[in-house]
Design a protein around this motif. Structure first.
Motif, short mmCIF file in Angstrom:
data_model
loop_
_atom_site.label_atom_id
_atom_site.label_comp_id
_atom_site.label_asym_id
_atom_site.label_seq_id
_atom_site.Cartn_x
_atom_site.Cartn_y
_atom_site.Cartn_z
N GLN A 119 35.18 34.49 42.31
CA GLN A 119 34.74 35.82 42.75
C GLN A 119 35.04 36.87 41.67
O GLN A 119 35.82 37.80 41.90
CB GLN A 119 35.46 36.20 44.05
CG GLN A 119 35.23 35.26 45.20
CD GLN A 119 33.80 35.29 45.71
OE1 GLN A 119 33.06 36.24 45.48
NE2 GLN A 119 33.41 34.24 46.40
N PRO A 120 34.43 36.78 40.50
CA PRO A 120 34.74 37.72 39.43
C PRO A 120 34.41 39.17 39.79
O PRO A 120 35.03 40.10 39.27
CB PRO A 120 33.89 37.24 38.26
CG PRO A 120 32.81 36.42 38.87
CD PRO A 120 33.40 35.82 40.12
N ASN A 121 33.47 39.37 40.72
CA ASN A 121 33.09 40.73 41.11
C ASN A 121 34.19 41.42 41.94
O ASN A 121 34.12 42.62 42.17
CB ASN A 121 31.78 40.72 41.88
CG ASN A 121 31.81 39.84 43.10
OD1 ASN A 121 32.40 38.75 43.08
ND2 ASN A 121 31.19 40.28 44.18
N TRP A 122 35.21 40.69 42.39
CA TRP A 122 36.32 41.30 43.11
C TRP A 122 37.21 42.09 42.18
O TRP A 122 37.99 42.93 42.62
CB TRP A 122 37.15 40.24 43.82
CG TRP A 122 36.48 39.63 45.02
CD1 TRP A 122 35.22 39.88 45.49
CD2 TRP A 122 37.03 38.66 45.90
NE1 TRP A 122 34.96 39.14 46.59
CE2 TRP A 122 36.05 38.37 46.87
CE3 TRP A 122 38.25 38.00 45.95
CZ2 TRP A 122 36.28 37.46 47.90
CZ3 TRP A 122 38.46 37.09 46.98
CH2 TRP A 122 37.48 36.83 47.94
N THR A 165 48.54 36.66 49.46
CA THR A 165 47.85 37.90 49.80
C THR A 165 47.73 38.72 48.52
O THR A 165 48.71 38.95 47.82
CB THR A 165 48.62 38.69 50.86
OG1 THR A 165 48.76 37.87 52.02
CG2 THR A 165 47.88 39.96 51.24
N VAL A 166 46.48 39.10 48.22
CA VAL A 166 46.17 39.81 46.98
C VAL A 166 45.36 41.05 47.31
O VAL A 166 44.45 41.01 48.14
CB VAL A 166 45.36 38.91 46.01
CG1 VAL A 166 45.08 39.63 44.70
CG2 VAL A 166 46.09 37.60 45.75
N ASN A 167 45.67 42.15 46.66
CA ASN A 167 44.89 43.38 46.81
C ASN A 167 43.99 43.51 45.58
O ASN A 167 44.46 43.80 44.49
CB ASN A 167 45.83 44.59 46.93
CG ASN A 167 45.10 45.83 47.35
OD1 ASN A 167 43.98 45.76 47.84
ND2 ASN A 167 45.73 46.96 47.17
N PHE A 168 42.68 43.24 45.79
CA PHE A 168 41.71 43.29 44.69
C PHE A 168 41.09 44.68 44.57
O PHE A 168 40.88 45.37 45.58
CB PHE A 168 40.59 42.26 44.92
CG PHE A 168 41.03 40.84 44.72
CD1 PHE A 168 41.07 40.29 43.44
CD2 PHE A 168 41.41 40.05 45.78
CE1 PHE A 168 41.48 38.99 43.25
CE2 PHE A 168 41.81 38.73 45.61
CZ PHE A 168 41.84 38.21 44.32
N GLU A 169 40.74 45.05 43.33
CA GLU A 169 40.15 46.37 43.04
C GLU A 169 38.88 46.64 43.85
O GLU A 169 38.71 47.72 44.39
CB GLU A 169 39.79 46.48 41.56
CG GLU A 169 40.96 46.49 40.62
CD GLU A 169 40.53 46.43 39.17
OE1 GLU A 169 41.14 47.14 38.36
OE2 GLU A 169 39.57 45.68 38.84
N GLN A 170 37.98 45.67 43.90
CA GLN A 170 36.67 45.89 44.49
C GLN A 170 36.51 45.32 45.90
O GLN A 170 35.49 45.53 46.54
CB GLN A 170 35.57 45.29 43.59
CG GLN A 170 35.59 45.80 42.18
CD GLN A 170 35.41 47.30 42.08
OE1 GLN A 170 34.64 47.90 42.82
NE2 GLN A 170 36.13 47.93 41.17
N CYS A 171 37.51 44.58 46.36
CA CYS A 171 37.36 43.87 47.63
C CYS A 171 38.45 44.24 48.64
O CYS A 171 38.31 43.98 49.82
CB CYS A 171 37.37 42.37 47.35
SG CYS A 171 37.07 41.36 48.78
#
Length: 59
Positions: free
Chosen positions: A16-19, A33-39
């Motif tokens: 999911q590179p767009n995340w 648990t990860v907080n992604f910039e775009q997701c």
């Protein structure tokens, strides 16, 4: 590789590179648990996906 992840580390999801860039929030019993910039916040099964650590945010 996921067993080396700790809260605060930066990662990318290989499928999911767009995340965008994500920051690990917690690692408990294989659940990451990860907080992604775009997701936003996502919980990932570390037995199914190996997250890619990011050490150089300029790259």
């Amino acid at each position: 590789m996921n067993e080396l992840l700790e809260p605060g580390m930066l990662v990318k999801h290989p499928e999911q590179p767009n995340w965008g860039l994500g920051q690990v929030q917690s690692v408990i019993d294989g659940k990451i648990t990860v907080n992604f910039e775009q997701c936003g916040k996502v919980t990932i099964d570390g037995n199914r996906v190996t997250l890619l650590p990011v050490f150089d945010t300029d790259a």
